[in-house]
Write an enzyme that holds these catalytic residues in place. Structure first.
Site, mmCIF file in Angstrom:
data_model
loop_
_atom_site.group_PDB
_atom_site.id
_atom_site.type_symbol
_atom_site.label_atom_id
_atom_site.label_comp_id
_atom_site.label_asym_id
_atom_site.label_seq_id
_atom_site.Cartn_x
_atom_site.Cartn_y
_atom_site.Cartn_z
ATOM 1 N N CYS A 77 0.825 -1.202 0.000
ATOM 2 C CA CYS A 77 0.000 0.000 0.000
ATOM 3 C C CYS A 77 0.867 1.263 0.000
ATOM 4 C CB CYS A 77 -1.025 -0.028 1.124
ATOM 5 S SG CYS A 77 -2.306 1.245 0.914
ATOM 6 N N HIS A 175 -3.917 -4.747 0.136
ATOM 7 C CA HIS A 175 -3.517 -5.208 1.471
ATOM 8 C C HIS A 175 -3.611 -6.729 1.539
ATOM 9 C CE1 HIS A 175 -3.218 -1.346 3.542
ATOM 10 N NE2 HIS A 175 -4.182 -0.950 2.738
ATOM 11 N N GLU A 177 -2.797 -8.599 3.945
ATOM 12 C CA GLU A 177 -3.219 -8.994 5.292
ATOM 13 C C GLU A 177 -4.724 -8.879 5.485
ATOM 14 O OE1 GLU A 177 -2.837 -4.562 5.585
ATOM 15 O OE2 GLU A 177 -1.824 -6.150 4.471
#
Length: 193
Positions: A77, A175, A177
């Site tokens: 990001c 992202h 995650e």
């Protein structure tokens, strides 16, 4: 495996830490040059604003350290954007690892892009074992232009670099995650480089 996460007062480092712990890796969160240089892998995540982030990196000397790392480095990001040459966000000169400009989305659609979008034309070991055009989670108002370093694309307002790669430097705008099984696989692929 020793994995260091660059700690530079940007948000989202905690969710990256949890994602790595789910993969059995206990990362070190650090702003210390020696720790970053000695780690087997370095992750450069972030949610925040480009000029403030670059100011912190320069104050700590981490701008020079990150550019000179030899092990695999993964920007996520804001990390991807800071690895580029320049960002329109507060007219910020960035690290210049990728000779790429970061632009603000034209307000044709809702900005920031927030939510799921697919990856197209994937060409990197980061995407090993993924289905065609998998969906990943984005939250961003700025994007990296297409370039010779583009290894995946996404379309929102216009086509842009969803992922960049040059030598030992890898970066993803989305992202991992927060991207479920697909994101987990991308992180696993990075750890296996």
């Amino acid at each position: 495996m020793s994995v260091a996460i660059v700690n530079y007062n940007a948000g989202n480092v905690q969710s990256v830490t949890y994602a790595l712990q789910r993969l059995g890796v206990e990362p070190v969160l650090t702003d210390q040059a020696e720790v970053l240089q000695s780690a087997e892998k370095v992750i450069f995540p972030g949610v925040g604003e480009a000029s403030t982030a670059m100011e912190f990196l320069r104050k700590k000397g981490l701008d020079v350290v990150i550019k000179n790392l030899k092990q695999p480095v993964f920007g996520v990001c804001l990390g991807l954007q800071l690895m580029c040459k320049h960002s329109e966000e507060n007219n910020t000169d960035c690290l210049g690892i990728f000779d790429v400009q970061v632009k603000k989305f034209a307000p044709k659609l809702k900005v920031p892009q927030m939510g799921w979008n697919n990856l197209e034309q994937m060409n990197s070991p980061l995407f090993k074992g993924l289905p065609d055009e998998p969906f990943v989670y984005y939250v961003h108002s700025y994007y990296a232009e297409l370039s010779d370093h583009t290894v995946a694309k996404t379309n929102y307002v216009n086509r842009f670099s969803a992922a960049l790669q040059k030598e030992n430097f890898y970066a993803l705008q989305a992202h991992p995650e927060k991207s479920g099984k697909v994101g987990e696989q991308i992180l696993r692929n990075f750890l296996e480089l």
